[in-house]
Scaffold this motif. Structure first.
Motif, PDB file in Angstrom:
ATOM      1  N   GLN A  85      39.913  38.517  31.760  1.00 39.99           N
ATOM      2  CA  GLN A  85      39.411  40.253  31.016  1.00 39.99           C
ATOM      3  C   GLN A  85      41.265  40.200  30.309  1.00 39.99           C
ATOM      4  OE1 GLN A  85      36.689  42.827  32.062  1.00 39.99           O
ATOM      5  NE2 GLN A  85      35.404  41.545  32.862  1.00 39.99           N
ATOM      6  N   THR A  86      40.723  41.457  28.972  1.00 44.45           N
ATOM      7  CA  THR A  86      42.176  42.056  28.555  1.00 44.45           C
ATOM      8  C   THR A  86      41.599  44.172  28.871  1.00 44.45           C
ATOM      9  OG1 THR A  86      41.653  41.634  26.519  1.00 44.45           O
ATOM     10  CG2 THR A  86      43.139  40.721  27.678  1.00 44.45           C
ATOM     11  N   SER A  87      42.571  44.545  28.898  1.00 41.84           N
ATOM     12  CA  SER A  87      42.653  45.905  28.819  1.00 41.84           C
ATOM     13  C   SER A  87      41.795  46.350  27.589  1.00 41.84           C
ATOM     14  CB  SER A  87      44.036  47.080  29.078  1.00 41.84           C
ATOM     15  OG  SER A  87      44.529  46.412  28.182  1.00 41.84           O
ATOM     16  N   PRO A  88      41.127  48.058  27.356  1.00 39.97           N
ATOM     17  CA  PRO A  88      41.310  47.636  25.392  1.00 39.97           C
ATOM     18  C   PRO A  88      43.442  47.893  24.588  1.00 39.97           C
ATOM     19  CG  PRO A  88      40.000  49.565  26.546  1.00 39.97           C
ATOM     20  CD  PRO A  88      41.064  48.508  28.099  1.00 39.97           C
ATOM     21  N   GLU A 100      33.028  44.462  38.813  1.00 40.02           N
ATOM     22  CA  GLU A 100      34.555  45.420  38.721  1.00 40.02           C
ATOM     23  C   GLU A 100      35.646  45.774  39.171  1.00 40.02           C
ATOM     24  OE1 GLU A 100      32.701  48.600  36.545  1.00 40.02           O
ATOM     25  OE2 GLU A 100      30.538  47.544  36.127  1.00 40.02           O
ATOM     26  N   THR A 120      42.377  39.224  23.169  1.00 47.46           N
ATOM     27  CA  THR A 120      41.981  40.736  23.215  1.00 47.46           C
ATOM     28  C   THR A 120      40.493  40.571  23.280  1.00 47.46           C
ATOM     29  OG1 THR A 120      42.375  41.777  21.695  1.00 47.46           O
ATOM     30  CG2 THR A 120      44.077  41.868  23.685  1.00 47.46           C
ATOM     31  N   ALA A 121      39.634  40.258  22.895  1.00 46.88           N
ATOM     32  CA  ALA A 121      38.014  40.089  22.546  1.00 46.88           C
ATOM     33  C   ALA A 121      37.852  40.359  23.925  1.00 46.88           C
ATOM     34  CB  ALA A 121      37.745  39.029  22.191  1.00 46.88           C
ATOM     35  N   LYS A 122      36.323  41.230  23.604  1.00 44.92           N
ATOM     36  CA  LYS A 122      35.678  41.793  25.351  1.00 44.92           C
ATOM     37  C   LYS A 122      35.407  40.472  25.920  1.00 44.92           C
ATOM     38  CE  LYS A 122      35.560  46.190  26.142  1.00 44.92           C
ATOM     39  NZ  LYS A 122      35.765  46.364  27.036  1.00 44.92           N
ATOM     40  N   ARG A 123      35.070  40.375  26.609  1.00 49.39           N
ATOM     41  CA  ARG A 123      34.634  39.379  27.205  1.00 49.39           C
ATOM     42  C   ARG A 123      34.264  38.942  29.239  1.00 49.39           C
ATOM     43  NH1 ARG A 123      40.152  36.977  25.654  1.00 49.39           N
ATOM     44  NH2 ARG A 123      38.226  35.731  24.499  1.00 49.39           N
ATOM     45  N   SER A 124      33.429  38.891  29.618  1.00 49.31           N
ATOM     46  CA  SER A 124      32.569  38.610  30.607  1.00 49.31           C
ATOM     47  C   SER A 124      33.217  37.860  31.615  1.00 49.31           C
ATOM     48  CB  SER A 124      31.052  39.010  31.130  1.00 49.31           C
ATOM     49  OG  SER A 124      31.145  39.107  32.625  1.00 49.31           O
TER      50      SER A 124
END
Length: 127
Positions: A102-105, A21, A94-98
């Motif tokens: 990645q992007t912040s909120p 992380e 900006t969608a959550k991805r693993s």
């Protein structure tokens, strides 16, 4: 005088080892619906990324990061995502991805000039 428009933005992060992380900020995406603006600026500090993850595939990271401004610009060179409306492209980016990118909120603000605001955010959050 014209009132300031609202905008949404997210910081683009490079996460070389998802399980740890750890990340470095590498760019910003900004969407201002009232102005019809969607843009992204990238400023990857490759030396810093190498310190965090010496084994990282920099060419792969560069290619993925270069796709983001292209998708923001839209058009046939941006693939099927580039054909979507501006807000849909912003939400897709900006969608959550693993993954390694990645992007912040998403955060919100107000601005008179989205292009200048994007540069200011890049200076403050990435450079």
């Amino acid at each position: 005088m014209r009132a300031a428009d609202t905008y949404d933005y997210a910081v683009i992060r490079v996460v070389p080892r998802i399980e740890r992380e750890e990340f470095i900020n590498a760019g910003v995406i900004l969407s201002c619906q009232a102005s019809g603006f969607l843009g992204a600026r990238i400023a990857l500090d490759e030396a810093r990324l190498r310190m965090l993850a010496p084994e990282v595939d920099l060419e792969l990271v560069r290619r993925h990061l270069e796709a983001i401004p292209a998708i923001c610009a839209g058009g046939p060179d941006a693939g099927p995502i580039g054909a979507l409306p501006l807000r849909a492209r912003f939400h897709w980016l900006t969608a959550k991805r693993s993954s390694i990118i990645q992007t912040s909120p998403v955060h919100t603000g107000r601005c008179d000039a989205p292009e200048r605001t994007l540069e200011r955010l890049l200076d403050r959050l990435v450079r």
